[in-house]
Design an enzyme around this catalytic site. Structure first.
Site, PDB file in Angstrom:
ATOM      1  N   ARG A 183     -47.528  49.370  11.832  1.00  0.00           N
ATOM      2  CA  ARG A 183     -46.261  49.346  11.111  1.00  0.00           C
ATOM      3  C   ARG A 183     -45.678  50.748  11.168  1.00  0.00           C
ATOM      4  O   ARG A 183     -46.404  51.732  11.360  1.00  0.00           O
ATOM      5  CB  ARG A 183     -46.488  48.902   9.668  1.00  0.00           C
ATOM      6  CG  ARG A 183     -46.913  47.445   9.542  1.00  0.00           C
ATOM      7  CD  ARG A 183     -47.511  47.124   8.177  1.00  0.00           C
ATOM      8  NE  ARG A 183     -46.557  47.280   7.079  1.00  0.00           N
ATOM      9  CZ  ARG A 183     -46.895  47.164   5.794  1.00  0.00           C
ATOM     10  NH1 ARG A 183     -48.162  46.938   5.458  1.00  0.00           N
ATOM     11  NH2 ARG A 183     -45.979  47.277   4.851  1.00  0.00           N
ATOM     12  N   LYS A 233     -56.526  45.360   2.826  1.00  0.00           N
ATOM     13  CA  LYS A 233     -56.055  44.610   1.662  1.00  0.00           C
ATOM     14  C   LYS A 233     -54.736  43.888   1.931  1.00  0.00           C
ATOM     15  O   LYS A 233     -54.378  42.952   1.210  1.00  0.00           O
ATOM     16  CB  LYS A 233     -55.910  45.524   0.444  1.00  0.00           C
ATOM     17  CG  LYS A 233     -54.756  46.498   0.500  1.00  0.00           C
ATOM     18  CD  LYS A 233     -54.703  47.363  -0.749  1.00  0.00           C
ATOM     19  CE  LYS A 233     -53.554  48.346  -0.729  1.00  0.00           C
ATOM     20  NZ  LYS A 233     -52.228  47.693  -0.726  1.00  0.00           N
ATOM     21  N   ASP A 234     -53.989  44.330   2.959  1.00  0.00           N
ATOM     22  CA  ASP A 234     -52.710  43.713   3.275  1.00  0.00           C
ATOM     23  C   ASP A 234     -52.820  42.615   4.325  1.00  0.00           C
ATOM     24  O   ASP A 234     -51.806  42.032   4.719  1.00  0.00           O
ATOM     25  CB  ASP A 234     -51.718  44.779   3.776  1.00  0.00           C
ATOM     26  CG  ASP A 234     -51.307  45.742   2.680  1.00  0.00           C
ATOM     27  OD1 ASP A 234     -51.359  45.351   1.502  1.00  0.00           O
ATOM     28  OD2 ASP A 234     -50.939  46.888   3.004  1.00  0.00           O
ATOM     29  N   ARG A 276     -52.752  40.269  -9.423  1.00  0.00           N
ATOM     30  CA  ARG A 276     -54.064  40.813  -9.782  1.00  0.00           C
ATOM     31  C   ARG A 276     -53.908  42.013 -10.708  1.00  0.00           C
ATOM     32  O   ARG A 276     -54.577  42.102 -11.754  1.00  0.00           O
ATOM     33  CB  ARG A 276     -54.802  41.231  -8.507  1.00  0.00           C
ATOM     34  CG  ARG A 276     -56.050  42.078  -8.758  1.00  0.00           C
ATOM     35  CD  ARG A 276     -56.557  42.684  -7.474  1.00  0.00           C
ATOM     36  NE  ARG A 276     -55.665  43.695  -6.924  1.00  0.00           N
ATOM     37  CZ  ARG A 276     -55.638  44.969  -7.300  1.00  0.00           C
ATOM     38  NH1 ARG A 276     -56.454  45.388  -8.258  1.00  0.00           N
ATOM     39  NH2 ARG A 276     -54.811  45.825  -6.738  1.00  0.00           N
ATOM     40  N   ARG A 277     -53.034  42.936 -10.336  1.00  0.00           N
ATOM     41  CA  ARG A 277     -52.823  44.104 -11.183  1.00  0.00           C
ATOM     42  C   ARG A 277     -52.144  43.713 -12.487  1.00  0.00           C
ATOM     43  O   ARG A 277     -52.473  44.249 -13.553  1.00  0.00           O
ATOM     44  CB  ARG A 277     -51.974  45.138 -10.437  1.00  0.00           C
ATOM     45  CG  ARG A 277     -52.722  45.882  -9.343  1.00  0.00           C
ATOM     46  CD  ARG A 277     -51.799  46.777  -8.555  1.00  0.00           C
ATOM     47  NE  ARG A 277     -52.530  47.589  -7.583  1.00  0.00           N
ATOM     48  CZ  ARG A 277     -52.021  48.006  -6.436  1.00  0.00           C
ATOM     49  NH1 ARG A 277     -50.782  47.673  -6.106  1.00  0.00           N
ATOM     50  NH2 ARG A 277     -52.735  48.745  -5.607  1.00  0.00           N
ATOM     51  N   ARG A 304     -41.215  46.325  -4.715  1.00  0.00           N
ATOM     52  CA  ARG A 304     -41.480  46.177  -3.285  1.00  0.00           C
ATOM     53  C   ARG A 304     -41.109  47.462  -2.558  1.00  0.00           C
ATOM     54  O   ARG A 304     -40.461  48.337  -3.088  1.00  0.00           O
ATOM     55  CB  ARG A 304     -40.664  45.008  -2.706  1.00  0.00           C
ATOM     56  CG  ARG A 304     -41.086  43.611  -3.181  1.00  0.00           C
ATOM     57  CD  ARG A 304     -42.430  43.162  -2.594  1.00  0.00           C
ATOM     58  NE  ARG A 304     -42.550  43.468  -1.170  1.00  0.00           N
ATOM     59  CZ  ARG A 304     -41.977  42.761  -0.190  1.00  0.00           C
ATOM     60  NH1 ARG A 304     -41.247  41.698  -0.469  1.00  0.00           N
ATOM     61  NH2 ARG A 304     -42.147  43.103   1.081  1.00  0.00           N
ATOM     62  N   ARG A 330     -41.252  53.196  -3.252  1.00  0.00           N
ATOM     63  CA  ARG A 330     -41.591  52.874  -4.642  1.00  0.00           C
ATOM     64  C   ARG A 330     -41.543  54.120  -5.521  1.00  0.00           C
ATOM     65  O   ARG A 330     -41.086  54.071  -6.670  1.00  0.00           O
ATOM     66  CB  ARG A 330     -42.978  52.222  -4.717  1.00  0.00           C
ATOM     67  CG  ARG A 330     -43.055  50.874  -4.018  1.00  0.00           C
ATOM     68  CD  ARG A 330     -44.416  50.234  -4.203  1.00  0.00           C
ATOM     69  NE  ARG A 330     -44.625  49.143  -3.256  1.00  0.00           N
ATOM     70  CZ  ARG A 330     -45.633  48.303  -3.280  1.00  0.00           C
ATOM     71  NH1 ARG A 330     -46.553  48.410  -4.222  1.00  0.00           N
ATOM     72  NH2 ARG A 330     -45.750  47.344  -2.387  1.00  0.00           N
ATOM     73  N   CYS A 342     -51.671  36.934  -2.063  1.00  0.00           N
ATOM     74  CA  CYS A 342     -50.799  37.854  -2.796  1.00  0.00           C
ATOM     75  C   CYS A 342     -50.274  37.232  -4.087  1.00  0.00           C
ATOM     76  O   CYS A 342     -49.886  37.936  -5.005  1.00  0.00           O
ATOM     77  CB  CYS A 342     -49.636  38.273  -1.909  1.00  0.00           C
ATOM     78  SG  CYS A 342     -48.644  36.893  -1.315  1.00  0.00           S
TER      79      CYS A 342
END
Length: 292
Positions: free
Chosen positions: A9, A81-82, A127-128, A145, A151, A236
């Protein structure tokens, strides 16, 4: 000199993480030159909706997977994790990096030392969210996002009172000073694979090039954590988390499972050689208690 095409990416963090892998390859295989192939994925382009509304984590790998299949890339590098729990069987994960700090971090606006309760905490996962609501009763949690730097811009301009981000990403970006609190895994269970980089490629790729990248402890933890989440169909949009630790030949897994009855955390221990089986066993046990 042989050339290796490495897909990533295009965000700053993604490129830095890819360089961690390519630097190791070039250090131990100096006869290879590296060409970075960067691209913006669908998940990077659609920022006005949460991932569960637009198709999940697969949107962060779709274009890169196609580049591998087309031969435009030889390998790709992802934050594990993504990655979706199910991957294209033609494109296996070839190596798992040594794990960076797996914990989640609380980040405040520049110049602030206390959390402003009038503003929401921004985070990108259910989750968070459910764990934050326990840690900070009465807090307002809203989705955010964009890449890490985007962010942080939203935080510093006053859109949020705080963010929760992966410590690993902040450290790799050299932004440790932004961390105001690190949540222990007992306070906030990390996402499966958090802190680990995954190298993906075609089945026929020469894995000897990745020998120095691949970490056996990370691999065991990754297989265990992802098996747990995969069994529970977590992604997700599902508040499912898993964190494994290796101690000699023993693997300890703690897993979080949520459904309409609420959420719970349980754990299991076993041999590192049974990593995937341990993850599946704990998930099955927790689901059975809910009558699933």
């Amino acid at each position: 000199m042989k050339k290796l095409l490495v897909g990533s990416r295009e965000s700053r963090l993604a490129v830095l993480q890819t360089r961690i892998v390519t630097d190791l390859i070039q250090k131990h295989h100096p006869d290879y030159g590296v060409e970075l192939v960067t691209m913006k994925t669908t998940g990077d382009k659609i920022l006005d909706r949460t991932l569960d509304k637009i198709g999940g984590k697969g949107l962060f790998v779709r274009e890169l997977d196609q580049a591998l299949l087309d031969g435009r890339a030889d390998i790709t590098v992802h934050s594990l994790k993504d990655m979706p729990m199910e991957t294209d069987p033609r494109l296996p994960i070839l190596a798992y990096s040594r794990r960076e700090d797996p914990r989640d971090a609380l980040v405040l606006p520049l110049g602030q030392t206390e959390l402003d309760p009038k503003k929401p905490i921004g985070c990108a996962s259910a989750r968070r969210r459910i764990q934050l609501e326990k840690l900070f009763p009465g807090c307002r949690v809203e989705p955010v996002r964009g890449n890490v730097l985007t962010r942080l811009e939203k935080l510093d301009r006053g859109d949020y009172g705080a963010l929760v981000l992966a410590s690993a990403g902040l450290r790799r970006l050299g932004l440790e000073e932004r961390i105001r609190r690190l949540f222990s895994p007992e306070e906030m269970l990390p996402a499966a694979g958090q802190g680990i980089l995954a190298v993906q490629g075609r089945e026929d790729f020469d894995r000897s090039l990745l020998r120095e990248v691949d970490d056996k402890d990370s691999a065991a933890c990754a297989l265990c954590e992802r098996a747990f989440v995969r069994f529970l169909d977590g992604g997700c949009s599902s508040p499912v988390a898993a964190y494994a630790q290796v101690d000699g030949e023993t693997l300890r897994l703690r897993g979080l499972y949520w459904d309409e009855q609420g959420w719970e955390i349980d754990e299991i221990r076993g041999s590192v050689t049974d990593a995937e089986e341990l993850g599946t066993t704990l998930a099955r046990t927790m689901a059975a208690r809910r009558g699933k």
